[in-house]
Design an enzyme around this catalytic site. Structure first.
Site, mmCIF file in Angstrom:
data_model
loop_
_atom_site.group_PDB
_atom_site.id
_atom_site.type_symbol
_atom_site.label_atom_id
_atom_site.label_comp_id
_atom_site.label_asym_id
_atom_site.label_seq_id
_atom_site.Cartn_x
_atom_site.Cartn_y
_atom_site.Cartn_z
ATOM 1 C CB THR A 63 -33.647 -21.033 -4.897
ATOM 2 O OG1 THR A 63 -33.316 -22.230 -4.128
ATOM 3 C CG2 THR A 63 -34.516 -20.034 -4.069
ATOM 4 C CG HIS A 89 -31.588 -9.291 -14.430
ATOM 5 N ND1 HIS A 89 -31.842 -8.456 -15.303
ATOM 6 C CD2 HIS A 89 -32.745 -9.498 -14.000
ATOM 7 C CE1 HIS A 89 -33.184 -8.361 -15.361
ATOM 8 N NE2 HIS A 89 -33.933 -9.054 -14.548
ATOM 9 C CG ASN A 130 -57.189 -19.128 -8.604
ATOM 10 O OD1 ASN A 130 -57.857 -18.350 -8.790
ATOM 11 N ND2 ASN A 130 -57.698 -20.067 -7.581
ATOM 12 N N GLY A 160 -50.567 -20.624 -3.304
ATOM 13 C CA GLY A 160 -50.568 -19.207 -3.714
ATOM 14 C C GLY A 160 -49.382 -18.334 -3.387
ATOM 15 N NE ARG A 183 -32.880 -25.070 2.910
ATOM 16 C CZ ARG A 183 -31.848 -24.504 2.247
ATOM 17 N NH1 ARG A 183 -31.892 -25.049 0.854
ATOM 18 N NH2 ARG A 183 -31.082 -23.634 2.752
#
Length: 183
Positions: A163, A113, A83, A140, A178
């Protein structure tokens, strides 16, 4: 090995390299054309996507505005949908599977990085591929971090920061994301 080859291999590389900078400039020019095509017929936008992206499956759609680093590292499966206002930092491969739906303002980062401050100060960067399975739904504003794999049929809640890997069929929410439901 050139700096671009190092980048594509996920090794430390210098982003100021002239070849890399030329690719970034080419992509910026392409993004201007693509994002100006918001009102263009879908078929016309698909032609533009095929000019720059690594693979564009039949029926895949990206609604402008869209932003990426290179484009050629992005692979969209059949009927994948992104979207408005998605960002993909594609210094290495970003794969989005068949039928996956991605909400507005989702950010997918393959760029990374160094954690060591001395190496980071030297200007070196690297990338870790992101793989999103088939028939996923990403709400979103979600952020997908470098190196993450999202299994088939997974659901990522709106605004989540992913993550780590998400198992197939799982639903994840939050920051950090989670698992709240398994497949």
């Amino acid at each position: 090995m050139s700096e671009k080859e190092k980048m594509l291999a996920g090794q430390l590389y210098r982003p100021v390299d002239p070849e890399i900078q030329a690719d970034l400039a080419d992509t910026k020019r392409w993004l201007v054309r693509y994002n100006a095509a918001l009102a263009a017929p879908l078929a016309e936008r698909r032609v533009l996507l095929a000019e720059r992206l690594g693979a564009v499956g039949e029926g895949a759609v990206i609604r402008p505005p869209f932003h990426c680093d290179y484009g050629f590292n992005i692979r969209l499966g059949r009927d994948a949908f992104l979207n408005f206002s998605c960002v993909i930092l594609d210094v290495v491969e970003v794969e989005i599977g068949e039928g996956t739906q991605i909400g507005p303002a989702v950010q997918i980062y393959a760029a990374d990085h160094p954690r060591d401050p001395e190496t980071r100060r030297s200007g070196l960067e690297f990338g870790r591929p992101v793989r999103i399975g088939r028939h996923c739904w990403i709400g979103g504003g979600a952020i997908i971090l470098p190196g993450v794999t999202i299994g088939d049929d997974a659901v990522i809640g709106a605004g989540s920061v992913v993550t780590r890997d998400v198992p197939a069929g799982a639903t994840v929410v939050g920051n950090p994301a989670r698992v709240v439901r398994t497949g």
